[in-house]
Design a protein around this motif. Structure first.
Motif, PDB file in Angstrom:
ATOM      1  N   ARG A  25       0.776  -1.255   0.014  1.00 26.55           N
ATOM      2  CA  ARG A  25       0.070   0.138  -0.174  1.00 26.55           C
ATOM      3  C   ARG A  25       1.074   1.190   0.120  1.00 26.55           C
ATOM      4  N   ASP A  26       0.219   2.208   0.017  1.00 23.02           N
ATOM      5  CA  ASP A  26       0.945   3.630   0.001  1.00 23.02           C
ATOM      6  C   ASP A  26       1.537   3.870   1.451  1.00 23.02           C
ATOM      7  N   ASP A  78      -0.646   5.536   4.194  1.00 26.59           N
ATOM      8  CA  ASP A  78      -1.912   5.119   4.443  1.00 26.59           C
ATOM      9  C   ASP A  78      -2.079   4.185   5.684  1.00 26.59           C
ATOM     10  N   CYS A 138      -3.537  -2.339  -0.301  1.00 28.55           N
ATOM     11  CA  CYS A 138      -4.431  -1.117  -0.168  1.00 28.55           C
ATOM     12  C   CYS A 138      -5.826  -1.380  -0.056  1.00 28.55           C
ATOM     13  N   CYS A 148      -7.922  -0.186  -3.205  1.00 27.82           N
ATOM     14  CA  CYS A 148      -7.604  -1.031  -4.315  1.00 27.82           C
ATOM     15  C   CYS A 148      -8.560  -2.339  -4.049  1.00 27.82           C
TER      16      CYS A 148
END
Length: 243
Positions: free
Chosen positions: A86-87, A90, A110, A113
């Motif tokens: 993930r980012d 986040d 994520c 997503c």
């Protein structure tokens, strides 16, 4: 055709009729954009027949080339780049159970997503009648397939790009290695595979109060919110599960 619903006022009907005209205009604009997209000149040829890793017929990891994702008679390939990991910014909670829950948060999938892929898993059997669909993540294939099983995905073709440069080449990864949720379409033109279109709206500037919404027209979730008086919820993001 005159339309009226029980109990509505003349004020409501007049306003709704005006809105209907705008909805008709929006439909025409969407059709015009889709037509213009279909008329794009040939995109750049894909110079690398990327080697992904996915599940073979027996479930064991196997190498799958980009060219092998095209089935006979289906010349379009849609690839969604799944942000797994993930980012890094986040901090949304990760999955509550399963092997994926034991990963460090920054290495996990994520949730936004995941929400989109929940929806695409239901659509995959239908769209596969006319095009090729795949999901690519940077995480090792074992992690990707494990999470898919835990999530209950049955129809999506999931691949790992851990061993190639696909993500970086097609703008699904920043120079710093951060994953981006790019949706990309490729077209097979004889013996050549060409890039056709990507969701570049992800990188375009947004109007105040808007998220990038680069695939927002695809998601039933957000489009359903748009139909309500409340609209899209503010300061809310998708979660792996809800109380």
């Amino acid at each position: 055709m005159g339309v009226a619903f029980p109990g509505e006022s003349s004020e409501y009907r007049a306003a709704r009729d005006r809105l209907l005209q705008r909805e008709i205009e929006l439909r025409r604009a969407m059709e015009a954009v889709a037509a213009a997209r279909r008329e794009l000149p040939p995109g750049g040829p894909v110079k690398n027949d990327y080697a992904f890793e996915g599940a073979g017929p027996d479930g064991a990891p196997t190498e799958i080339r980009l060219s092998e994702l095209f089935e006979p008679g289906k010349d379009s390939l849609v690839i969604y780049s799944f942000m797994f990991p993930r980012d890094p910014g986040d901090e949304t909670p990760g999955p509550r159970g399963g092997e994926t829950a034991r990963l460090p948060l920054a290495e996990g999938p994520c949730p936004s997503c995941t929400a989109l892929l929940d929806q695409l898993d239901g659509a995959a059997e239908h769209v596969s009648q006319h095009l090729n669909l795949a999901v690519v993540a940077k995480a090792p294939v074992a992690r990707v397939l494990t999470f898919a099983r835990e999530r209950g995905w049955r129809r999506l073709r999931l691949l790992s790009s851990a061993g190639n440069t696909y993500n970086a080449d097609y703008l699904a990864e920043t120079p710093e290695g951060v994953q981006r949720p790019m949706l990309t379409v490729f077209r097979r033109d004889g013996d050549v595979i060409r890039h056709f279109w990507s969701s570049e709206l992800l990188y375009a500037s947004t109007d105040p109060g808007q998220e990038p919404r680069h695939v927002g027209t695809l998601e039933p979730l957000w489009n359903l919110f748009d139909l309500t008086p409340e609209g899209r919820p503010v300061d809310w993001v998708e979660q792996f599960s809800y109380e």
